[in-house]
Enzyme design. Structure first.
Site, short mmCIF file in Angstrom:
data_model
loop_
_atom_site.label_atom_id
_atom_site.label_comp_id
_atom_site.label_asym_id
_atom_site.label_seq_id
_atom_site.Cartn_x
_atom_site.Cartn_y
_atom_site.Cartn_z
CG HIS A 152 -1.52 -1.24 1.54
ND1 HIS A 152 -2.70 -1.76 0.61
CD2 HIS A 152 -1.15 -2.41 2.46
CE1 HIS A 152 -3.01 -2.84 1.22
NE2 HIS A 152 -2.11 -3.23 2.17
CB SER A 282 12.03 21.31 -15.01
OG SER A 282 11.29 22.54 -14.84
#
Length: 477
Positions: A152, A282
């Site tokens: 999880h 970026s």
């Protein structure tokens, strides 16, 4: 191609030239001509009045496609197959009258589609086993390196970096099984005629049913196949396209799972995909190292998984022996799925080949959580020394919750070991507790499982495909 018209990004940016050639006009129309030659040879062998001279003429022009004449003819007759029959006949005046004899358009169209899909699957298989080889090397290199495992995406018991890689590798072994199976199941349409009854061939062979069956067998062998589909309408069942794209979807699923794991690991700064010296992460944030290759795998995989709906719906909506609402869809959905998977596997290979592992970060994350995971071992040692299991369990629960609050609310280091050392109920000093905190004590059989899986499952596969190994992927952007 000019800059003023649309061009598929799959061809421009992602797929290899090798895969693009398989779906190129040259491959398609050369295969049509090979099929016309196989048909003429078969019909001659079974007694029709076709000469060696006519077949030799067909063979001499088989790779010299006169596209200009075919395109001009198609503008007039609006039929691609008959346009190429006409164009081939211009080059082969002696054989003109026997080209495509007894056949319908699907004789060249469908048989070529199967041949092309098989060639494309061979490329997919070769790239798949090369990804598996790279992953096997990675798994073995890091089989002993403990790392925090997650369920999880919450910290769970430790595993090793190499064992985690076997999970990606295991998915690919299943994909390879599927690729090999679907290749083994491919059959040609053969020469079935307008509604699949072979009526035109029964007429040509003067009512001889055995010759009709033998024609299919011979055409299959000449084209490198074992057999043709025993029954069909005008086309082969479109479920074949669905089955093939289901296999490609499976590869996409495996690749997407891998790429998502790498993206999460790169966020954790534990493992990174390759990042080139001049690569820009970026346009705004110069410091960023975005996992763009893994993101691209995920993106292309999503396309393939959705694309499989196209042949599924097409197969479901075919009416009786033939409708033509499959044609435009097939021309797009099948090639684009292969081109995308080709790009995915090149990216997968490139990423695995350049994965960067950061053991110190991995160790830091693991050690921050290991005290919680070691509590059962600590409790058992304390019980052996005379402690009460139920009392100790409750104390550990309380100490764990308090340590968790320190980590989450105060942002401090995990002090669970210090709390246990200060509790006389456990009878352990901090040095004894820290000696238990050896990560390799908590990875179970992970190193051995990795060795066994790679040695017993993967290595035999790679040995069987050793002639296909040694590829290095080139990515365009």
């Amino acid at each position: 191609m000019g800059t003023d018209i649309y061009s598929s990004p799959l061809a421009e940016r992602y797929a290899s030239r090798e895969m693009q050639f398989v779906f190129s006009p040259d491959m398609k129309f050369r295969t049509w001509r090979r099929l016309w030659i196989a048909l003429a040879e078969t019909e001659k062998e079974l007694g029709l009045n076709i000469t060696d001279e006519q077949i030799a003429e067909l063979k001499a022009a088989k790779d010299d496609i006169n596209y200009k004449e075919a395109k001009e003819r198609e503008k007039l007759v609006r039929h691609d197959v008959m346009s190429h029959v006409y164009a081939y006949g211009l080059q082969c005046p002696k054989a003109k009258g026997i080209i495509h004899l007894g056949a319908t358009s699907c004789y060249v169209g469908d048989n070529t589609d199967v041949i092309i899909m098989r060639e494309a699957l061979y490329i997919v298989r070769r790239k798949l086993v090369n990804v598996m080889s790279e992953l096997a090397d990675f798994a073995m290199k890091y089989k002993d390196l403990p790392t925090l495992a997650f369920t999880h995406f919450q910290p769970a018991q430790p595993t090793t970096v190499g064992k985690r890689a076997t999970l990606w590798l295991n998915d690919l072994t299943m994909d390879l099984d599927d690729v090999n199976y679907i290749i083994s199941q491919l059959k040609l349409l053969g020469s079935k005629g307008t509604t699949g009854t072979q009526a035109s061939f029964l007429e040509l062979f003067d009512g001889d049913h055995e010759k009709c069956k033998e024609a299919d067998r011979r055409i299959a062998r000449k084209m490198g196949f074992d057999e043709c589909f025993p029954v069909s309408g005008q086309t082969y069942s479109r479920k074949l396209d669905t089955r093939v794209l289901n296999v490609l979807s499976g590869i996409a699923q495996s690749a997407a799972k891998f790429s998502n794991d790498i993206r999460l690991l790169q966020h954790l700064k534990e493992v990174e995909e390759p990042f080139e010296k001049n690569q820009i992460g970026s346009s705004a944030m110069a410091y960023k190292r975005n996992p763009m290759r893994s993101e691209r795998i995920s993106s292309l995989s999503r396309y393939v998984m959705v694309d499989v709906l196209n042949p599924a719906i097409t197969a479901a909506t075919q009416w009786f022996e033939r409708t033509l609402d499959d044609s435009a869809n097939k021309r797009i959905s099948v090639p684009e799925a292969f081109l995308a998977v080709d790009g995915i596997l090149d990216l997968y290979m490139n990423v695995v080949d350049g994965l960067v592992v950061y053991p110190k970060v991995i160790e830091k994350h693991l050690m921050a959580e290991l005290p919680f995971m070691a509590t059962e071992n600590i409790m058992m040692d304390a019980v052996k020394a005379g402690g009460d299991r139920q009392v100790l369990h409750e104390k550990i629960r309380q100490h764990s919750m308090a340590a968790g609050r320190v980590v989450k609310e105060e942002g401090k280091e995990n002090d669970l070991l210090e709390r246990i050392a200060a509790d006389p109920a456990f009878g352990m000093d901090i040095e004894r507790l820290r000696s238990i905190m050896k990560p390799s004590n908590f990875v179970g059989r992970a190193p051995r499982q990795t060795e066994e899986f790679v040695g017993e499952v993967v290595k035999p596969i790679l040995e069987a495909h050793k002639d296909e190994l040694g590829m290095k992927a080139e990515i365009n952007v």
